[in-house]
Every structure is written in structure tokens, then in C-alpha cells.
Design an enzyme around this catalytic site. Structure first.
Site, PDB file in Angstrom:
ATOM      1  N   GLU A 127       0.843  -1.203   0.000  1.00 44.05           N
ATOM      2  CA  GLU A 127       0.000   0.000   0.000  1.00 44.05           C
ATOM      3  C   GLU A 127       0.876   1.250   0.000  1.00 44.05           C
ATOM      4  O   GLU A 127       0.620   2.213  -0.732  1.00 44.05           O
ATOM      5  CB  GLU A 127      -0.899   0.002   1.235  1.00 44.05           C
ATOM      6  CG  GLU A 127      -1.746   1.259   1.387  1.00 44.05           C
ATOM      7  CD  GLU A 127      -2.080   1.545   2.834  1.00 44.05           C
ATOM      8  OE1 GLU A 127      -2.510   2.680   3.106  1.00 44.05           O
ATOM      9  OE2 GLU A 127      -1.908   0.659   3.685  1.00 44.05           O
TER      10      GLU A 127
ATOM     11  N   ASP B 203       0.743   3.851  -3.112  1.00 42.01           N
ATOM     12  CA  ASP B 203       0.371   5.246  -2.891  1.00 42.01           C
ATOM     13  C   ASP B 203       1.320   6.172  -3.647  1.00 42.01           C
ATOM     14  O   ASP B 203       0.898   7.125  -4.316  1.00 42.01           O
ATOM     15  CB  ASP B 203       0.402   5.546  -1.397  1.00 42.01           C
ATOM     16  CG  ASP B 203       0.100   6.999  -1.077  1.00 42.01           C
ATOM     17  OD1 ASP B 203      -0.941   7.504  -1.532  1.00 42.01           O
ATOM     18  OD2 ASP B 203       0.901   7.646  -0.375  1.00 42.01           O
TER      19      ASP B 203
ATOM     20  N   ASP C 144      -7.449   1.215   0.865  1.00 40.96           N
ATOM     21  CA  ASP C 144      -6.045   0.792   0.971  1.00 40.96           C
ATOM     22  C   ASP C 144      -5.721  -0.327  -0.006  1.00 40.96           C
ATOM     23  O   ASP C 144      -4.617  -0.383  -0.565  1.00 40.96           O
ATOM     24  CB  ASP C 144      -5.748   0.299   2.398  1.00 40.96           C
ATOM     25  CG  ASP C 144      -5.699   1.432   3.413  1.00 40.96           C
ATOM     26  OD1 ASP C 144      -5.666   2.606   2.998  1.00 40.96           O
ATOM     27  OD2 ASP C 144      -5.705   1.127   4.623  1.00 40.96           O
TER      28      ASP C 144
ATOM     29  N   GLU D 159      -4.543   0.748  -3.455  1.00 39.54           N
ATOM     30  CA  GLU D 159      -3.136   1.160  -3.512  1.00 39.54           C
ATOM     31  C   GLU D 159      -2.213  -0.055  -3.423  1.00 39.54           C
ATOM     32  O   GLU D 159      -1.184  -0.110  -4.121  1.00 39.54           O
ATOM     33  CB  GLU D 159      -2.834   2.136  -2.375  1.00 39.54           C
ATOM     34  CG  GLU D 159      -3.521   3.484  -2.539  1.00 39.54           C
ATOM     35  CD  GLU D 159      -3.206   4.454  -1.425  1.00 39.54           C
ATOM     36  OE1 GLU D 159      -3.212   5.666  -1.690  1.00 39.54           O
ATOM     37  OE2 GLU D 159      -2.949   4.006  -0.278  1.00 39.54           O
TER      38      GLU D 159
END
Length: 223
Positions: free
Chosen positions: A41, A45, A113, A116
């Protein structure tokens, strides 16, 4: 996951990466799995940020401040939750029994989440060019649809206001609770030593945005 891979038009090499991308910490702890999705994640991101920033740089002529606001609207929890929902990612999420009872597979923060984390897995497995195309295919239709805005960058708007008024601005963490996989942060925004808003979120970034929003509402500043 074959249906998902087909929809994304990708041909994975390392399937274990994708299982990790969908493994919540509660599942990893319960099944003694070495890794959960959090590292992927973190990477996803950053990749998402870069791809969207690159797209805006090449297709928009606005200044840095305006592009930052646009990017914030399409790279945020609300947006990631929508992308994840559109792809039906909830059905692939692996959570522990306790989290399952609490509806973890459908919690907004977890569902966001996972998107990502999936992008992080694609990046590691298939490289930047592939994940870039996947992200553009998902995100650009939303950017081009001017009627859809997931989020206003409240922090930037508040920053502009205090600069104009020549005031000081500070965000302070005043609370942190919950287990590692389900944290809640409480942050207050302080202008000239006066608290103008308090925000709660699943990340410090989200809590800051919520606090900034409250401050703008109190100040009656138009966004």
C-alpha cells in the site's frame, strides 16, 4: 482473481504478490502469514501519486497549486474507495475472523487501501509502464468527467487563507488509538494559537484534511 486480471488487462507473473496485496493484517496475524498489504500500500500510494501527477503535468496548463488540488481530488481515500468498488475488490480481501464480523471487507479505509496495495503489486510484478497504463485506464475517465470530484484539498485552501491573512498555522496530533491495522488519529488545527478545527481519520493525512475542513467552515471561507 483471473476475472480481475482480465479486466485490468494484465498477465501476472508472481501470484503471491497479489495475495499479499489483499491480505489484511488481521488475516496475516491469524494465519501466521509473513506479510500483509501495508508495505505494498505504501508503495502503491507513491506510484499512484506519480502517475496522476505526470498525467496532469502533460495534459493541464494550470499552475502548481491548482494541479495539486486536482491531484488531491483523485488520489485520496474517497477516490481510492470508488476505484476499488468499481473493480469489485472487496470480494478478494482476506481478513481475520474478528475483522470479518466487523464488516472489515467493506470498511472504507480497508477497501481504499487495497486499491493502492494492488497498484503496488502490479508495479513490482510487471513494472512501471504496465501499472501506469492500469492507473490511467481507471483514473483518467474520472478526471475527464468534470462532474465528479471526490475531494477538496482543504489543507491547501486553509494554507492560502492564512498566508493572505499573515497568520500562523499548525497541525497537532492530540490522539492516537486502536490496533495497528485499524488506527484512528485525532488532529487539531491551530491558527494563531487558537484551535479552529479537530479532525479524526484512519491516517494522519485524512485527519488533517478533516480538521482543515472544519476550520474553513468555522471561518466561513469559500473553497
Amino acid at each position: 482473481m483471473e476475472e480481475l486480471f482480465e479486466r485490468l488487462n494484465i498477465h501476472p507473473k508472481d501470484i503471491s504478490l497479489y495475495k499479499t496485496a489483499f491480505s489484511h493484517s488481521s488475516y496475516a496475524n491469524e494465519h501466521k502469514v509473513k506479510q500483509d498489504y501495508e508495505r505494498l500500500e505504501f508503495l502503491g500510494d507513491a506510484v499512484l501519486d506519480l502517475v496522476v501527477a505526470d498525467y496532469l503535468y502533460n495534459h493541464y496548463r494550470e499552475d502548481e497549486g491548482e494541479m495539486t488540488k486536482v491531484r488531491a481530488s483523485y488520489v485520496c481515500e474517497n477516490a481510492n474507495y470508488q476505484y476499488s468498488t468499481d473493480l469489485g475488490l472487496s470480494k478478494y480481501i482476506l481478513v481475520g475472523h474478528g475483522e470479518q464480523k466487523d464488516g472489515g471487507k467493506f470498511k472504507k479505509a480497508i477497501v481504499a487501501d487495497i486499491f493502492e496495495a494492488l497498484m503496488g503489486a502490479i508495479y513490482i510484478d510487471l513494472g512501471y509502464a504496465t501499472v501506469r497504463q492500469v492507473i490511467l485506464n481507471i483514473v483518467v475517465p474520472y478526471i475527464e468527467n468534470k462532474n465528479i470530484t471526490f475531494f477538496s484539498d482543504y489543507k491547501s485552501s486553509l494554507q492560502e487563507y492564512v498566508q493572505t491573512e499573515q497568520k500562523s498555522l499548525d497541525y497537532r496530533l492530540i490522539g492516537e488509538e486502536g490496533p495497528a491495522h485499524d488506527k484512528k488519529f485525532t488532529i487539531e488545527v491551530v491558527i494563531d494559537n487558537i484551535v479552529y478545527g479537530i479532525g479524526i481519520g484512519s491516517s494522519k493525512k485524512d485527519a488533517e484534511q478533516e480538521a482543515a475542513k472544519k476550520a474553513l467552515e468555522k471561518l466561513a471561507v469559500k473553497i
